[in-house]
Design a protein around this motif. Structure first.
Motif, PDB file in Angstrom:
ATOM      1  N   GLN A 190       6.326  14.843  25.784  1.00  0.00           N
ATOM      2  CA  GLN A 190       7.511  14.530  24.690  1.00  0.00           C
ATOM      3  C   GLN A 190       5.593  14.461  23.446  1.00  0.00           C
ATOM      4  OE1 GLN A 190       9.310  11.012  25.869  1.00  0.00           O
ATOM      5  NE2 GLN A 190      10.021  10.608  23.900  1.00  0.00           N
ATOM      6  N   GLU A 191       4.623  14.048  24.485  1.00  0.00           N
ATOM      7  CA  GLU A 191       3.260  14.097  23.322  1.00  0.00           C
ATOM      8  C   GLU A 191       2.754  15.641  23.164  1.00  0.00           C
ATOM      9  OE1 GLU A 191      -1.170  12.519  23.173  1.00  0.00           O
ATOM     10  OE2 GLU A 191       0.421  11.690  24.824  1.00  0.00           O
ATOM     11  N   ALA A 192       3.105  16.309  24.070  1.00  0.00           N
ATOM     12  CA  ALA A 192       2.803  17.639  24.066  1.00  0.00           C
ATOM     13  C   ALA A 192       4.015  18.608  23.242  1.00  0.00           C
ATOM     14  CB  ALA A 192       3.020  18.505  24.981  1.00  0.00           C
ATOM     15  N   TYR A 193       4.864  18.202  23.094  1.00  0.00           N
ATOM     16  CA  TYR A 193       5.850  18.345  21.951  1.00  0.00           C
ATOM     17  C   TYR A 193       5.382  18.278  20.784  1.00  0.00           C
ATOM     18  CZ  TYR A 193      10.378  18.006  19.193  1.00  0.00           C
ATOM     19  OH  TYR A 193      11.074  18.326  18.049  1.00  0.00           O
ATOM     20  N   ALA A 194       5.006  16.558  20.182  1.00  0.00           N
ATOM     21  CA  ALA A 194       4.354  16.354  19.024  1.00  0.00           C
ATOM     22  C   ALA A 194       2.911  17.299  18.884  1.00  0.00           C
ATOM     23  CB  ALA A 194       4.056  15.212  19.442  1.00  0.00           C
ATOM     24  N   LEU A 195       2.547  17.547  19.924  1.00  0.00           N
ATOM     25  CA  LEU A 195       1.297  18.746  19.546  1.00  0.00           C
ATOM     26  C   LEU A 195       1.226  19.667  19.419  1.00  0.00           C
ATOM     27  CD1 LEU A 195      -1.249  16.531  21.394  1.00  0.00           C
ATOM     28  CD2 LEU A 195      -1.223  16.656  19.445  1.00  0.00           C
ATOM     29  N   SER A 196       2.408  20.686  19.045  1.00  0.00           N
ATOM     30  CA  SER A 196       2.641  22.300  19.882  1.00  0.00           C
ATOM     31  C   SER A 196       2.926  22.543  18.237  1.00  0.00           C
ATOM     32  CB  SER A 196       3.522  22.506  20.696  1.00  0.00           C
ATOM     33  OG  SER A 196       4.005  22.019  21.764  1.00  0.00           O
ATOM     34  N   GLN A 197       2.235  23.804  18.046  1.00  0.00           N
ATOM     35  CA  GLN A 197       2.430  24.183  16.398  1.00  0.00           C
ATOM     36  C   GLN A 197       3.687  25.432  16.770  1.00  0.00           C
ATOM     37  OE1 GLN A 197      -1.550  25.345  17.749  1.00  0.00           O
ATOM     38  NE2 GLN A 197      -2.147  24.817  14.946  1.00  0.00           N
ATOM     39  N   ILE A 198       4.306  26.086  18.116  1.00  0.00           N
ATOM     40  CA  ILE A 198       5.272  26.596  18.044  1.00  0.00           C
ATOM     41  C   ILE A 198       6.082  25.785  19.071  1.00  0.00           C
ATOM     42  CG2 ILE A 198       6.321  28.954  17.764  1.00  0.00           C
ATOM     43  CD1 ILE A 198       4.183  28.571  15.315  1.00  0.00           C
ATOM     44  N   ALA A 248      10.737  17.716  24.128  1.00  0.00           N
ATOM     45  CA  ALA A 248      10.149  17.570  25.053  1.00  0.00           C
ATOM     46  C   ALA A 248       9.121  19.204  25.510  1.00  0.00           C
ATOM     47  CB  ALA A 248      10.172  16.580  26.474  1.00  0.00           C
ATOM     48  N   VAL A 249       8.434  19.202  25.597  1.00  0.00           N
ATOM     49  CA  VAL A 249       7.413  20.043  26.251  1.00  0.00           C
ATOM     50  C   VAL A 249       7.047  20.321  27.447  1.00  0.00           C
ATOM     51  CG1 VAL A 249       5.300  21.461  25.733  1.00  0.00           C
ATOM     52  CG2 VAL A 249       7.348  21.616  23.987  1.00  0.00           C
ATOM     53  N   ASN A 250       7.219  21.283  28.898  1.00  0.00           N
ATOM     54  CA  ASN A 250       6.379  21.194  29.664  1.00  0.00           C
ATOM     55  C   ASN A 250       5.812  22.859  29.982  1.00  0.00           C
ATOM     56  OD1 ASN A 250       8.720  23.267  29.889  1.00  0.00           O
ATOM     57  ND2 ASN A 250       8.876  22.423  32.541  1.00  0.00           N
ATOM     58  N   THR A 251       5.591  23.065  28.812  1.00  0.00           N
ATOM     59  CA  THR A 251       4.918  24.992  29.277  1.00  0.00           C
ATOM     60  C   THR A 251       4.355  25.370  27.958  1.00  0.00           C
ATOM     61  OG1 THR A 251       6.992  25.153  30.965  1.00  0.00           O
ATOM     62  CG2 THR A 251       4.730  26.738  30.405  1.00  0.00           C
ATOM     63  N   GLY A 310      13.078   9.723  30.053  1.00  0.00           N
ATOM     64  CA  GLY A 310      11.906  10.336  29.639  1.00  0.00           C
ATOM     65  C   GLY A 310      12.162  11.672  28.814  1.00  0.00           C
ATOM     66  N   GLY A 311      10.302  12.299  29.525  1.00  0.00           N
ATOM     67  CA  GLY A 311      10.960  13.280  28.811  1.00  0.00           C
ATOM     68  C   GLY A 311      11.987  14.593  30.075  1.00  0.00           C
ATOM     69  N   ALA A 312      11.589  14.400  30.970  1.00  0.00           N
ATOM     70  CA  ALA A 312      12.479  14.675  32.341  1.00  0.00           C
ATOM     71  C   ALA A 312      13.925  15.402  32.255  1.00  0.00           C
ATOM     72  CB  ALA A 312      12.287  14.551  33.580  1.00  0.00           C
ATOM     73  N   ALA A 313      14.339  14.118  31.147  1.00  0.00           N
ATOM     74  CA  ALA A 313      15.962  13.813  31.031  1.00  0.00           C
ATOM     75  C   ALA A 313      15.988  14.412  29.984  1.00  0.00           C
ATOM     76  CB  ALA A 313      16.223  12.196  30.920  1.00  0.00           C
ATOM     77  N   ARG A 314      15.170  14.537  28.968  1.00  0.00           N
ATOM     78  CA  ARG A 314      15.447  15.255  27.379  1.00  0.00           C
ATOM     79  C   ARG A 314      15.863  16.961  27.889  1.00  0.00           C
ATOM     80  NH1 ARG A 314      14.370  12.752  22.718  1.00  0.00           N
ATOM     81  NH2 ARG A 314      13.814   9.966  22.926  1.00  0.00           N
ATOM     82  N   GLY A 315      14.892  17.394  28.423  1.00  0.00           N
ATOM     83  CA  GLY A 315      14.462  18.931  29.352  1.00  0.00           C
ATOM     84  C   GLY A 315      15.883  19.388  29.334  1.00  0.00           C
ATOM     85  N   VAL A 316      17.273  18.480  30.227  1.00  0.00           N
ATOM     86  CA  VAL A 316      18.069  19.462  30.900  1.00  0.00           C
ATOM     87  C   VAL A 316      19.406  18.867  30.428  1.00  0.00           C
ATOM     88  CG1 VAL A 316      16.364  18.751  33.075  1.00  0.00           C
ATOM     89  CG2 VAL A 316      18.079  17.418  32.273  1.00  0.00           C
ATOM     90  N   LEU A 317      19.539  18.269  29.505  1.00  0.00           N
ATOM     91  CA  LEU A 317      20.410  17.623  28.865  1.00  0.00           C
ATOM     92  C   LEU A 317      21.339  19.118  27.903  1.00  0.00           C
ATOM     93  CD1 LEU A 317      20.427  14.560  26.225  1.00  0.00           C
ATOM     94  CD2 LEU A 317      21.497  15.023  28.690  1.00  0.00           C
TER      95      LEU A 317
END
Length: 294
Positions: free
Chosen positions: A72-80, A90-93, A133-140
């Motif tokens: 979720q922190e990676a999501y907040a810091l991503s610009q695109i 949430a971001v994992n890449t 958490g972030g893992a759950a967010r990514g799969v909905l």
């Protein structure tokens, strides 16, 4: 002038991180596709992601996978943000392109591809998702797009399960994304004791409990006769969640190695424009573990 390494550098960042097999997987991908790269593990303290992640790219890093607890922190810091990341919250890449930090989420597509490999019936499935958490967010979104009829989110703290549901719907609206047939599908949230007797075709553990040698405290009678218990955590032995699920009547159990490989393959494609052979990679990883036990 800063001297950057000549070899392409990638890594996975998280806490804990010692267990991660992402470096092995990406080296197998590199060998398949005749690429030369380095792929490392980065341990960051919970309050260090905002400094460690930018430093990796400032020092010449090209791509970063993100795991617990930083998605979720990676999501907040991503610009695109990609559409998948926007929906997930949430971001994992991560990768840099034209000087901007891009974020995507490949967890959901990785999970769906692995469930498909396991011949899980997703169309019309009743799914219990454990964790918020972030893992759950990514799969909905990917699960609903695959046709799951009902996803019930449970978490130790019920408030977080409801927050995930509301955040997910809000993210869809904020980014103008389709709600994945939400009108036709049900999505609910609750605590670990509200799972429902004999209700679930697929039970997915999206918590990190197995990394601590524990299983989530779920009611014992949640599984249908032909159900699948799926743990996003992976290892050479059955995880604690898998062991308990089998005792409680799950017909089949699987760990998350296949998901890890599939989501890694999607990250690899985003970074390199090449799709590796995930089945061959999975067989190699399993064989390596099997050989290590003998």
């Amino acid at each position: 002038m800063t001297d950057f390494p000549t070899i392409a550098r990638y890594a996975v960042i998280g806490n804990p991180i010692a267990h991660s097999r992402s470096p092995d997987i990406h080296q197998l991908f590199a060998a398949q596709t005749q690429r030369t790269l380095e792929y490392d593990k980065i341990l960051a303290e919970p309050d260090e992601f905002g400094t460690v992640m930018p430093a990796f790219f400032e020092q010449g890093g090209l791509g970063l996978n993100v795991t617990v607890p930083f998605k979720q922190e990676a999501y907040a810091l991503s610009q695109i943000l990609s559409a998948r990341a926007a929906a997930a919250g949430a971001v994992n890449t991560l990768w840099l392109q034209n000087g901007l930090l891009h974020g995507c989420n490949t967890d959901g597509i990785g999970l769906v591809r692995d469930l498909t490999r396991l011949d899980a019936q997703l169309d019309g499935a009743q799914v219990l998702l454990v964790g918020a958490g972030g893992a759950a967010r990514g799969v909905l979104q990917p699960l609903l797009e695959a046709g799951c009829a009902h996803i019930h989110i449970v978490n130790r703290t019920e408030r977080r399960a409801h927050e995930l549901r509301e955040d997910w719907l809000s993210a869809l609206a904020d980014h103008g994304l389709p709600a994945a047939h939400f009108d036709e599908h049900a999505l609910s949230a609750g605590n670990l004791l509200s799972a429902g007797t004999g209700s679930w075709d697929i039970v997915i553990n999206a918590t990190a409990s197995s990394l601590q040698g524990q299983a989530p405290e779920l009611p014992p009678d949640i599984y249908r006769p032909d159900s699948l218990a799926y743990d996003m955590v992976y290892g050479p032995e059955d995880t604690p969640f898998m062991r308990v699920a089998r005792i409680h009547g799950a017909a089949r159990c699987a760990d998350g190695l296949g998901m890890l490989i599939e989501q890694a393959a999607e990250s690899f494609y985003l970074w390199h424009g090449l799709r590796p052979d995930t089945q061959a990679t999975l067989e190699t990883m399993r064989a390596t573990w099997s050989a290590a036990r003998t």
